[in-house]
Enzyme design. Sequence first.
Site, PDB file in Angstrom:
ATOM      1  N   ASP A  16       0.831  -1.136   0.190  1.00 16.98           N
ATOM      2  CA  ASP A  16       0.107   0.067   0.042  1.00 16.98           C
ATOM      3  C   ASP A  16       0.927   1.209  -0.068  1.00 16.98           C
ATOM      4  O   ASP A  16       2.052   1.069   0.151  1.00 16.98           O
ATOM      5  CB  ASP A  16      -0.805   0.037   1.194  1.00 16.98           C
ATOM      6  CG  ASP A  16      -1.621   1.267   1.406  1.00 16.98           C
ATOM      7  OD1 ASP A  16      -2.388   1.567   0.487  1.00 16.98           O
ATOM      8  OD2 ASP A  16      -1.536   1.997   2.373  1.00 16.98           O
ATOM      9  N   ASP A  18      -0.251   5.242   0.816  1.00 18.60           N
ATOM     10  CA  ASP A  18      -0.447   6.193   1.687  1.00 18.60           C
ATOM     11  C   ASP A  18      -0.837   5.420   3.401  1.00 18.60           C
ATOM     12  O   ASP A  18      -1.522   4.546   3.667  1.00 18.60           O
ATOM     13  CB  ASP A  18      -1.847   6.875   1.712  1.00 18.60           C
ATOM     14  CG  ASP A  18      -1.834   8.216   2.361  1.00 18.60           C
ATOM     15  OD1 ASP A  18      -1.119   8.619   3.033  1.00 18.60           O
ATOM     16  OD2 ASP A  18      -3.014   8.956   2.313  1.00 18.60           O
TER      17      ASP A  18
END
Length: 350
Positions: A16, A18
């Site tokens: 991922d 953020d």
Amino acid sequence: MTATVPAAEFDALLLDLDGTVYLGGQVIEHVGEALAAARELGSRPMYVTNNASRPPAEVAAALTAMGVPATDEEVLTSPEAAATMLADTHPAGSAVLVIGAPWLATAVQDAGLVPVRTAAEGPVALVQGHSPDTGWVNLAEGCIALRSGIDWVACNVDSTLPTDRGLLPGNGSMVAALVAATGLTPRVAGKPASPLLDEAVRRAGSSNPLVVGDRLDTDIEAGCTAGYPALLVLTGVSTAQDLVSAPEHQRPTHVSLDMRGLIDAGRVVDLRSADTSAWTAVTADGAVTLARSGGAPAAHDQDDRSRDAEALHALAAVVVAAWAGGSTRVVAADDDTAAVLARAGLTADR
């Protein structure tokens, strides 16, 4: 390094962005060094993002500028996964109504389909991704097209979008408007659905991937849905308390305080086989009470790595007991135990 180090065990890291790699436009501490070391151990990073507005080249350039070198091929966005889903379902050259940013239309075209912007152009499917320019006119075209019985794929259903002004409406909010207007439900490409991760695994040529993320309800749930092991890093949205109370479909296999857990066996815990012998976790009266096992030494006078390892194993003892017994309230037997849990980000009652 040993086989217990994730970067030595898994051949691809489905990362991922953020809250995992960066936060507020700044790379999170230790991420660059950890990922560089992971590459050396043979674990290829693949950056998988629900963001539907930026093409891989822009994402890769931004990561590289932050000190996290990445190539276009190592970035996979939800529009690409959505376009793959459509190409697998409809013949090449089929028209697809696009509601979203220009990158989404490009992804559709690259998949051998024809992006269109109105229902009158005879689309066989609608694909919907985030764009700040989406308005009523676009949603109206989507509503008309969907009522004709066409396929519908959403890049993601994130209800909010983090910005420097706070959380704003995300693609899921726009999708919800069409759900309300039509009573229909789209197929979903992005996390927590599995197509985005499955496509990343295919592109990486991986046979043993690890999902890495900071959110239980997107990253970790997607890993669970796809059947891949998942590492929760406590640098973003989900907290240690969230981990304790995680439902079965959002439970990671590993947890670490930060990304150093990828390359340092002392900074990661495999929740399936964690050594929690230094701790005693007892479930009773709706709570998990944690105490140090008799004779187990404290790490207070040791270095940060030792204290982090102690905190992670204490957290693991609580998590294993909570998941087995269904209790989410945590009680520390004494101030020492409470301080250890606090280092892992978990506040316990006394």
